[in-house]
Design an enzyme around this catalytic site. Structure first.
Site, PDB file in Angstrom:
ATOM      1  N   GLU A 192      -3.444  -0.161  -3.590  1.00 31.77           N
ATOM      2  CA  GLU A 192      -2.519  -1.291  -3.435  1.00 31.77           C
ATOM      3  C   GLU A 192      -1.821  -1.537  -4.777  1.00 31.77           C
ATOM      4  O   GLU A 192      -2.480  -1.585  -5.817  1.00 31.77           O
ATOM      5  CB  GLU A 192      -3.265  -2.559  -3.021  1.00 31.77           C
ATOM      6  CG  GLU A 192      -3.979  -2.464  -1.672  1.00 31.77           C
ATOM      7  CD  GLU A 192      -3.075  -2.706  -0.498  1.00 31.77           C
ATOM      8  OE1 GLU A 192      -1.869  -2.949  -0.706  1.00 31.77           O
ATOM      9  OE2 GLU A 192      -3.584  -2.683   0.642  1.00 31.77           O
TER      10      GLU A 192
ATOM     11  N   CYS B  67       0.827  -1.205   0.000  1.00 27.44           N
ATOM     12  CA  CYS B  67       0.000   0.000   0.000  1.00 27.44           C
ATOM     13  C   CYS B  67       0.863   1.258   0.000  1.00 27.44           C
ATOM     14  O   CYS B  67       0.355   2.372  -0.118  1.00 27.44           O
ATOM     15  CB  CYS B  67      -0.941   0.013   1.212  1.00 27.44           C
ATOM     16  SG  CYS B  67      -0.088   0.037   2.795  1.00 27.44           S
TER      17      CYS B  67
END
Length: 471
Positions: free
Chosen positions: A464, A418
């Site tokens: 992500e 992330c």
């Protein structure tokens, strides 16, 4: 680097036009758009909205959900370009390290979140001085402690949080304002009531976790305040929240695990459950679970497809949490081995495997840098191993990277990050650099072959990034 600069200019131009004052103000690009914040030549602030001229609600939206002013298609385009910049930087650095001009890493089209608004299944609200000066205000912060300008603002208008979370936060504020105890804003200044975390699932079940600093209160007095909390949320005004679980954690630390200070179930069920890709998962108070369930399904499906794992492979799931990736991929592989530092999450993972009648999963509790080097030496050289890595923002310890890099049977590795422009970038380079005896990176280098972004966090700059490494 020219390609990176051109893309940076394109992103800043879009943000200037969108009037996102937190993302672009005073000639600077902000909030970690996958590139470092550096100045450009455009310094005129007269064309941009002043942060101070906005309402408190707008300021909080610009802090928590900086892209809320943009339509979703534009958000996705910017995020895709962010990740492209990061991958170009990685290619450039790997080329410099090897002395060979390497091709750019293919980036597939970004996968959007199926749900754009009110998607969070977990939210944490803090306590501090509000706009009206009341220190018993529950919300989210604007400002910083360093500048001593923190203001706690109600989050009812935020696009990423569901109404149930906001309702529980409002009721908690009402409760602490009735309580004779003061909030704990700075630990050494005293006070007791701290933040509240709310977790929900698709079925609407709700878990609330209240954090409390005991200071020097005797145990029997703390019990009275716990009883008041239960009374408020089960029989008083807070009963409108219809909680399924109410937890309480006493702690003298900012953050601590269940082992350091147990989560006390004051009322209701010990867990809530969520379904992902046809599998049911038990969620404990402190277990990691992706905050956007619908997008998590897209992420796990993508990881499974990119792994190209077969029925003869072993899946090594590092930082496995409650076992979501391993269990959803269990039908594709011969065996799953998951490693996770949080013991309660491992207990959840084992329970989840049993709950879904999955018999080929083994989950191990411990630090990956301690468990993996010893575990991986027992794999031998027979059969294929596919590794899936899903660490925190801090990335993986060097000993984990070294163990993965040096085991010859691991031919494919899928890394989920992330924050790929943070510590994950160091991991990427260590996986791909030339062999280094000094750092004991002796295995054949990996090569990044393809990447794809999955938008888990609409209205924010974050997503992500999934990168596949092969050798």
């Amino acid at each position: 680097m020219q390609r990176v600069s051109e893309m940076y200019v394109r992103i800043t131009h879009t943000l200037k036009r969108s009037a996102c004052p937190l993302l672009y103000s005073g000639g600077r690009l902000h909030v970690g758009l996958g590139v470092r914040c550096f100045a450009n030549e455009c310094t005129s602030s007269s064309k941009h909205v002043s942060f101070q001229s906005l309402s408190w609600e707008e300021r909080l939206s610009d802090t928590v959900t900086p892209m809320w002013r943009l339509n979703y298609k534009e958000q996705l385009r910017i995020k895709h370009d962010q990740q492209k910049i990061i991958l170009l930087q990685l290619s450039s650095q790997l080329s410099a390290m090897s002395g060979v001009c390497l091709p750019s890493i293919p980036l597939l089209p970004i996968i959007p979140s199926p749900v754009k608004d009110f998607y969070r299944n977990k939210s944490t609200f803090s306590i501090n001085k509000g706009v009206d000066g009341n220190q018993k205000t529950v919300g989210l912060y604007i400002g910083t402690g360093k500048r001593r300008n923190i203001v706690c603002v109600n989050g009812d208008h935020l696009l990423n949080m569901p109404e149930k979370h906001k309702l529980v936060a409002r009721c908690y504020e009402d409760f602490i304002r009735q309580s004779p105890l003061q909030p704990c804003i700075v630990f050494h200044d005293g006070g007791h009531w701290r933040e509240i975390t709310i977790r929900t699932n698709a079925a609407g079940h709700t878990m609330a976790i209240v954090y409390f600093h005991p200071q020097s209160l005797p145990t029997d007095e703390i019990c009275l305040h716990k009883d008041s909390l239960v009374e408020y949320f089960t029989k008083g005004p807070g009963s409108v929240c219809d909680l399924d679980s109410l937890y309480f954690q006493e702690s003298t630390m900012t953050r601590c695990t269940h082992q350091q200070s147990p989560y006390q179930l004051l009322w209701g069920q010990p867990h809530i459950y969520e379904e992902v890709l046809g599998n049911k998962f038990r969620i404990s108070a402190d277990a990691f679970f992706q905050v956007n369930t619908a997008a998590a399904e897209a992420l796990y499906q993508t990881v499974g497809d990119l792994s190209q794992a077969t029925g003869s492979d072993t899946l090594l799931d590092v930082c496995c949490g409650t076992g979501a990736i391993g269990i959803t991929m269990s039908s594709r592989v011969k065996k799953v081995i998951g490693i996770e530092i949080i013991e309660q999450a491992v207990e959840d993972a084992k329970h989840n495997a049993s709950l879904n009648e999955v018999s080929n999963c083994t989950f191990i509790a411990g630090k990956a840098e301690v468990v993996l080097p010893e575990l991986i030496t027992g794999f031998g050289t027979e059969g294929g191993i596919t590794a899936v890595i899903n660490p925190s923002r801090a990335g993986l310890h060097h000993r984990v990277i070294r163990a993965l890099r040096n085991h010859p049977v691991i031919r494919r590795l899928v890394y989920i990050s992330c924050k790929p422009d943070g510590e994950a970038m160091r991991n990427f380079k260590d996986l791909c650099c030339s062999s280094e005896q000094r750092r004991r990176l002796t295995g054949e280098p990996f090569v990044p072959t393809v990447a794809v972004s999955v938008d888990m966090f609409p209205h924010t700059p974050h997503c992500e990034l999934v990168v596949v490494f092969e050798r």
